[in-house]
Design a protein around this motif. Structure first.
Motif, short mmCIF file in Angstrom:
data_model
loop_
_atom_site.label_atom_id
_atom_site.label_comp_id
_atom_site.label_asym_id
_atom_site.label_seq_id
_atom_site.Cartn_x
_atom_site.Cartn_y
_atom_site.Cartn_z
N LEU A 10 39.61 59.08 -0.72
CA LEU A 10 39.15 60.47 -0.62
C LEU A 10 40.32 61.43 -0.42
CD1 LEU A 10 36.79 62.46 -0.44
CD2 LEU A 10 36.76 62.03 2.01
N GLY A 14 41.60 64.24 -2.97
CA GLY A 14 41.80 65.62 -2.52
C GLY A 14 43.19 66.11 -2.89
N LEU A 33 42.19 67.60 3.02
CA LEU A 33 40.77 67.74 2.74
C LEU A 33 40.00 66.90 3.75
CD1 LEU A 33 38.23 68.33 0.99
CD2 LEU A 33 38.89 66.37 -0.41
N LEU A 35 36.23 65.77 4.29
CA LEU A 35 34.90 65.73 3.71
C LEU A 35 33.91 65.53 4.85
CD1 LEU A 35 33.39 65.86 1.00
CD2 LEU A 35 33.43 63.36 1.01
N ASP A 38 28.32 65.30 2.00
CA ASP A 38 28.35 65.30 0.54
C ASP A 38 28.58 66.68 -0.04
OD1 ASP A 38 27.96 62.60 0.49
OD2 ASP A 38 25.79 62.73 0.13
N GLU A 41 33.18 70.58 2.29
CA GLU A 41 34.58 70.19 2.31
C GLU A 41 35.34 71.24 3.12
OE1 GLU A 41 35.79 70.22 -1.77
OE2 GLU A 41 34.67 68.41 -2.25
N TYR A 43 39.28 72.62 3.96
CA TYR A 43 40.69 72.61 3.57
C TYR A 43 41.50 73.30 4.65
CZ TYR A 43 39.01 71.32 -1.05
OH TYR A 43 38.41 70.67 -2.09
N GLU A 52 40.33 67.86 12.86
CA GLU A 52 39.19 67.33 12.10
C GLU A 52 37.98 67.13 13.02
OE1 GLU A 52 38.01 63.48 9.35
OE2 GLU A 52 40.10 63.85 9.83
N THR A 56 34.37 68.96 12.34
CA THR A 56 33.20 68.10 12.11
C THR A 56 32.16 68.30 13.21
OG1 THR A 56 34.63 66.50 11.04
CG2 THR A 56 32.47 65.73 11.71
N ASP A 84 27.48 73.88 -2.94
CA ASP A 84 28.40 73.20 -2.03
C ASP A 84 29.14 74.24 -1.21
OD1 ASP A 84 27.61 70.82 -3.12
OD2 ASP A 84 29.35 70.65 -4.45
N LYS A 86 32.71 75.13 0.77
CA LYS A 86 34.11 74.85 1.05
C LYS A 86 34.52 75.76 2.19
CE LYS A 86 35.34 73.18 -3.47
NZ LYS A 86 36.41 72.96 -4.41
#
Length: 184
Positions: A10, A14, A33, A35, A38, A41, A43, A52, A56, A84, A86
């Motif tokens: 992944l 990216g 990146l 993720l 699904d 994303e 950046y 991260e 998350t 989606d 980003k």
């Protein structure tokens, strides 16, 4: 494929796949990146104060509060538009570049975050956050901008006329429920 191998693949994808969001095509994101799911994303630039784990965790927390807010206001929680998301972490100067993002309201003096439904691609929305320091204000800004994303992708415009007033209403709900007080 083992979890580590999937993550490595992944990250490599990216690194090979461009950001593909025109307003920020000139910004180098150090190919970082994250993720989250699904359809989400994140950046980040080379040097960022966001981790991260923070991103998350905050997305999951905010999602649960928006869902509760929607249910308490009889708003749909399922997507009506497959878009989606980003999330870009950028320097504050990029958000406040008036050529890149023209000011559309007369009350904004400094932007720390913004939502962009990105009209050039119906399947893409973006949240741009300034790289601050994982503070309480960042959590509130992230929640506020996520409510705009939900407004668009859950077709809340059929129930509520104005995305900004709804975002402020959610912000009040979110700060009282999560932090015990209204913060604006």
């Amino acid at each position: 494929m083992p979890k580590i191998g999937s993550l490595l693949l992944l990250l490599l994808l990216g690194a090979l796949h461009p950001v593909n969001y025109e307003p920020l095509n000139d910004i180098h994101f150090d190919n970082t990146l994250i993720l989250v799911s699904d359809d989400v994303e994140v950046y980040t630039p080379n040097e960022t104060t966001y981790t991260e784990k923070f991103i998350t965790y905050e997305l999951k927390i905010i999602d649960s509060y928006i869902r509760r807010f929607a249910e308490s206001n009889n708003l749909p929680t399922e997507k009506c538009i497959d878009s989606d998301l980003k999330v870009f972490i950028v320097d504050e100067s990029i958000l406040n570049d008036k050529e890149r993002y023209p000011v559309t309201t007369n009350y904004v003096t400094t932007r720390w975050a913004m939502y962009d439904p990105y009209p050039l691609d119906d399947n893409l929305s973006a949240i741009i956050l300034s790289d601050r320091s994982e503070t309480l204000i960042d959590q509130i800004l992230f929640g506020h901008e996520m409510s705009h994303y939900w407004y668009d992708t859950r077709c809340w415009d059929a129930y509520v006329d104005d995305t900004e007033s709804l975002a402020l209403e959610f912000q009040d709900f979110y700060t009282v429920e999560r932090f015990g007080r209204r913060i604006r």
